[in-house]
Design a protein around this motif. Structure first.
Motif, PDB file in Angstrom:
ATOM      1  N   TYR A  16       1.025  -1.269  -0.008  1.00 23.10           N
ATOM      2  CA  TYR A  16      -0.156   0.009  -0.145  1.00 23.10           C
ATOM      3  C   TYR A  16       0.993   1.432   0.038  1.00 23.10           C
ATOM      4  CZ  TYR A  16      -2.978   3.627   2.089  1.00 23.10           C
ATOM      5  OH  TYR A  16      -3.620   4.625   2.067  1.00 23.10           O
ATOM      6  N   PRO A 180      -9.408  -2.105   0.159  1.00 25.40           N
ATOM      7  CA  PRO A 180      -9.329  -3.502   0.488  1.00 25.40           C
ATOM      8  C   PRO A 180      -9.826  -4.347  -0.526  1.00 25.40           C
ATOM      9  CG  PRO A 180     -11.246  -2.548   1.727  1.00 25.40           C
ATOM     10  CD  PRO A 180     -10.576  -1.366   0.805  1.00 25.40           C
ATOM     11  N   PHE A 190     -23.763  -5.120  -2.077  1.00 27.18           N
ATOM     12  CA  PHE A 190     -23.407  -3.952  -1.384  1.00 27.18           C
ATOM     13  C   PHE A 190     -22.968  -2.731  -2.122  1.00 27.18           C
ATOM     14  CE2 PHE A 190     -24.571  -6.136   2.191  1.00 27.18           C
ATOM     15  CZ  PHE A 190     -23.742  -7.287   2.645  1.00 27.18           C
ATOM     16  N   ARG A 192     -23.695  -0.228  -4.606  1.00 27.37           N
ATOM     17  CA  ARG A 192     -24.873   0.530  -5.034  1.00 27.37           C
ATOM     18  C   ARG A 192     -24.938   0.561  -6.640  1.00 27.37           C
ATOM     19  NH1 ARG A 192     -26.811   5.488  -1.543  1.00 27.37           N
ATOM     20  NH2 ARG A 192     -28.402   5.426  -3.153  1.00 27.37           N
ATOM     21  N   TRP A 193     -23.404   1.028  -7.131  1.00 27.92           N
ATOM     22  CA  TRP A 193     -23.789   1.303  -8.496  1.00 27.92           C
ATOM     23  C   TRP A 193     -24.077  -0.388  -9.345  1.00 27.92           C
ATOM     24  CZ3 TRP A 193     -20.600   3.952  -5.419  1.00 27.92           C
ATOM     25  CH2 TRP A 193     -20.730   5.357  -5.510  1.00 27.92           C
ATOM     26  N   PRO A 199     -25.699   6.740  -5.955  1.00 24.42           N
ATOM     27  CA  PRO A 199     -26.129   7.805  -4.904  1.00 24.42           C
ATOM     28  C   PRO A 199     -25.883   9.189  -5.687  1.00 24.42           C
ATOM     29  CG  PRO A 199     -23.934   7.028  -4.587  1.00 24.42           C
ATOM     30  CD  PRO A 199     -24.322   6.113  -5.549  1.00 24.42           C
ATOM     31  N   ALA A 200     -26.693  10.236  -5.288  1.00 28.49           N
ATOM     32  CA  ALA A 200     -26.534  11.415  -5.887  1.00 28.49           C
ATOM     33  C   ALA A 200     -25.177  11.957  -5.354  1.00 28.49           C
ATOM     34  CB  ALA A 200     -27.669  12.296  -5.303  1.00 28.49           C
ATOM     35  N   ARG A 201     -24.458  12.570  -6.596  1.00 28.43           N
ATOM     36  CA  ARG A 201     -23.031  13.233  -6.311  1.00 28.43           C
ATOM     37  C   ARG A 201     -23.021  14.630  -6.166  1.00 28.43           C
ATOM     38  NH1 ARG A 201     -20.415  10.788 -11.375  1.00 28.43           N
ATOM     39  NH2 ARG A 201     -18.713  11.895 -10.746  1.00 28.43           N
ATOM     40  N   PRO A 202     -22.303  15.145  -5.542  1.00 31.31           N
ATOM     41  CA  PRO A 202     -22.366  16.685  -5.461  1.00 31.31           C
ATOM     42  C   PRO A 202     -21.937  17.229  -6.552  1.00 31.31           C
ATOM     43  CG  PRO A 202     -20.332  15.843  -4.483  1.00 31.31           C
ATOM     44  CD  PRO A 202     -21.293  14.540  -4.485  1.00 31.31           C
ATOM     45  N   ARG A 204     -20.211  19.424  -9.632  1.00 32.27           N
ATOM     46  CA  ARG A 204     -18.957  19.942  -9.630  1.00 32.27           C
ATOM     47  C   ARG A 204     -18.612  20.981 -10.378  1.00 32.27           C
ATOM     48  NH1 ARG A 204     -18.495  14.257 -10.341  1.00 32.27           N
ATOM     49  NH2 ARG A 204     -17.322  13.202  -8.624  1.00 32.27           N
TER      50      ARG A 204
ATOM     51  N   ASN B 134     -18.013  -3.648   4.628  1.00 32.84           N
ATOM     52  CA  ASN B 134     -19.246  -3.229   3.757  1.00 32.84           C
ATOM     53  C   ASN B 134     -20.369  -4.065   4.234  1.00 32.84           C
ATOM     54  OD1 ASN B 134     -17.777  -1.233   2.789  1.00 32.84           O
ATOM     55  ND2 ASN B 134     -17.534  -2.110   0.589  1.00 32.84           N
ATOM     56  N   PHE B 150      -8.189   3.463   6.521  1.00 33.73           N
ATOM     57  CA  PHE B 150      -8.709   3.174   5.259  1.00 33.73           C
ATOM     58  C   PHE B 150      -9.467   1.851   5.183  1.00 33.73           C
ATOM     59  CE2 PHE B 150      -8.624   4.384   1.381  1.00 33.73           C
ATOM     60  CZ  PHE B 150      -7.612   4.299   0.505  1.00 33.73           C
ATOM     61  N   ARG B 152     -13.465   0.257   5.084  1.00 32.83           N
ATOM     62  CA  ARG B 152     -14.892   0.432   4.330  1.00 32.83           C
ATOM     63  C   ARG B 152     -15.638  -0.073   5.257  1.00 32.83           C
ATOM     64  NH1 ARG B 152     -14.129   1.906  -1.931  1.00 32.83           N
ATOM     65  NH2 ARG B 152     -12.005   2.559  -1.907  1.00 32.83           N
ATOM     66  N   ILE B 154     -19.030   0.698   4.032  1.00 29.55           N
ATOM     67  CA  ILE B 154     -20.288   1.283   3.371  1.00 29.55           C
ATOM     68  C   ILE B 154     -21.499   0.333   3.947  1.00 29.55           C
ATOM     69  CG2 ILE B 154     -20.951   1.645   1.033  1.00 29.55           C
ATOM     70  CD1 ILE B 154     -18.169   1.997   0.373  1.00 29.55           C
ATOM     71  N   ARG B 170      -9.765   8.031   6.962  1.00 29.59           N
ATOM     72  CA  ARG B 170     -10.170   7.562   5.585  1.00 29.59           C
ATOM     73  C   ARG B 170     -11.032   6.274   5.822  1.00 29.59           C
ATOM     74  NH1 ARG B 170      -7.234   9.566   1.354  1.00 29.59           N
ATOM     75  NH2 ARG B 170      -7.809   7.385   0.107  1.00 29.59           N
ATOM     76  N   ASP B 175     -23.489   5.750   3.544  1.00 27.09           N
ATOM     77  CA  ASP B 175     -24.776   4.894   3.551  1.00 27.09           C
ATOM     78  C   ASP B 175     -24.866   3.974   4.890  1.00 27.09           C
ATOM     79  OD1 ASP B 175     -24.835   4.458   0.177  1.00 27.09           O
ATOM     80  OD2 ASP B 175     -25.592   5.848   1.123  1.00 27.09           O
ATOM     81  N   TRP B 197     -20.382  10.670  -0.271  1.00 27.59           N
ATOM     82  CA  TRP B 197     -19.922   9.973  -1.778  1.00 27.59           C
ATOM     83  C   TRP B 197     -19.190  11.344  -2.389  1.00 27.59           C
ATOM     84  CZ3 TRP B 197     -19.558   5.013  -2.156  1.00 27.59           C
ATOM     85  CH2 TRP B 197     -20.484   4.365  -1.541  1.00 27.59           C
ATOM     86  N   LYS B 198     -18.182  10.967  -3.102  1.00 25.61           N
ATOM     87  CA  LYS B 198     -17.211  12.029  -3.876  1.00 25.61           C
ATOM     88  C   LYS B 198     -17.959  11.855  -5.412  1.00 25.61           C
ATOM     89  CE  LYS B 198     -13.639  12.503  -0.888  1.00 25.61           C
ATOM     90  NZ  LYS B 198     -12.170  11.789  -0.499  1.00 25.61           N
TER      91      LYS B 198
END
Lengths: 207, 198
Positions: A16, A180, A190, A192-193, A199-202, A204, B134, B150, B152, B154, B170, B175, B197-198
């Motif tokens: 990493y 991971p 799990f 969502r996509w 989900p709604a994204r902010p 840009r 998750n 780091f 997750r 979710i 991180r 959700d 979410w980004k």
């Protein structure tokens, strides 16, 4: 941070990068010999020590995408090992490499490596499939998918993943370029996509 | 992952056999003498690599200070197992069930526990780095003073969980269901976690 994984005849090391927040994988035979690096985003002392411990020489470098996070350690590796580079491009930062053909497998040192081109994310995105391991690069992460700033392509990315990946064996283990590991079964549940519920994204703003 | 395990000897069964045995967990009697022998063997030696232990039921075992590398525990069940001071490296525990286990001072690196359920777990002073939680469901879990860098979480659900004095840098909590009344992050750097979410 380094992690060792073992197989009957192969060993996988996971590293990493604290700079890039990305993962570098090295796969080699347990009794020494030629090793493969996947996404050399980092190349530092712990990796060198591991190579010495397992008597590995880096012979092949596989690149899932030409993002800096995946290739930052490339020049350092090439100063030590005369390795061949495989990417979806004729060159990487001016360094000649073997261009991968879409969905045409690689045969490296008795290892069959599936190559899945993923142009929906970017022209140079590929995933590598070795046995039941999928090195998904920036395409798929645990709980999310790779994205660019183009909303219309996000739908194509999701459709492509659903079409190409979801009907594979659920015990397929996924090693992303960041974050991971996961399994396909977990992603079906799990992510969502992949479930078609992004989900709604902010918003840009580009200046 | 690319470990090759022997297939279950029961005709038409596509699952892989449990390590040291010739059948998968679905075709093993829980009281099977050979299965008991496997558990005894696991307890007797500290270092294990490349085991298939999927869907087994681990009950009342002492496995403290063990090291597991590249082992598969998917769908397994852990009841009253002592994993204190254990190291898990690239192990898979997806959709497992944990109850009344001691995981304090343990280390998980590059592991996946997605979809697992945890009830009454001691998980204090542990390193849970770069690990996939998750979809997990945590009930009465104590993570006090643990490092979750780091990892997750979710779509995870929390009920009566202690996340005090933890490193949450991180950690992805998108959700996630985290009721303030029963989950505490006091003294933890939750501002360095990722919530949106980004």
């Amino acid at each position: 941070m380094a992690v060792e994984i073992s197989y009957p005849s192969l060993k996988l090391l996971c590293f990493y990068s604290l700079e890039n927040f990305s993962n570098t994988y090295i796969l080699g035979p347990r009794d020494g010999g030629n090793a493969i690096v996947i996404d050399p985003g980092v190349f530092h002392a712990p990796i060198l020590k591991s190579l010495e411990k397992w008597h590995w020489e880096i012979k092949h470098i596989l690149i899932t995408r030409q993002a800096q996070a995946h290739i930052r350690g490339l020049n350092t590796i090439l100063k030590i090992f005369p390795a061949d580079i495989y990417a979806k491009s004729k060159s990487v930062h001016g360094i000649k490499c073997h261009e991968l053909h879409p969905n045409y497998p690689l045969h490296l040192d008795n290892l069959n490596i599936g190559v899945i081109h993923f142009p929906e994310l970017s022209h140079d995105s590929v995933m590598f499939w070795i046995y039941r391991m999928l090195f998904s690069g920036d395409v798929l992460y645990a709980g999310s998918v790779g994205q660019n700033f183009n909303d219309s392509s996000l739908e194509r990315i999701i459709n492509a993943l659903q079409h190409r990946l979801l009907d594979q064996a659920e015990d397929l283990t996924i090693y992303p370029g960041e974050g991971p590991p996961t399994t396909l079964k977990a992603e079906r549940e799990f992510n969502r996509w992949l479930k078609g519920q992004p989900p709604a994204r902010p918003a840009r703003f580009f200046l | 992952m690319a470990i090759f395990f022997q297939h279950c000897s029961v005709p038409y069964c596509k699952r892989e056999a449990i390590s040291f045995l010739d059948r998968c967990a679905d075709h093993l009697d829980p009281n099977d003498q050979q299965l008991s022998e496997v558990f005894r063997l696991l307890q007797s030696q500290p270092n294990w690599e490349g085991l298939n232990l999927r869907r087994l039921h681990f009950k009342n075992l002492q496995l403290e200070q063990h090291h597991f590398e590249n082992c598969y525990f998917n769908g397994a069940r852990f009841d009253n197992v002592n994993f204190q001071n254990c190291h898990f490296t690239n192990c898979f525990f997806d959709f497992s069930i944990w109850r009344d286990c001691n995981l304090s001072h343990s280390r998980f690196m590059f592991c996946s526990l997605a979809g697992s359920k945890f009830d009454s777990i001691q998980w204090t002073n542990s390193d849970l780095l770069h690990t996939n939680f998750n979809g997990c469901r945590f009930t009465k879990v104590d993570f006090h003073s643990s490092d979750l860098y780091f990892s997750r979480m979710i779509s995870a659900q929390f009920q009566s969980v202690d996340l005090k004095d933890c490193n949450l840098k991180r950690v992805m909590f998108q959700d996630t269901n985290l009721p303030n009344e029963t989950v505490s992050m006091r003294y933890s750097n939750d501002e360095e976690a990722e919530w949106q979410w980004k």
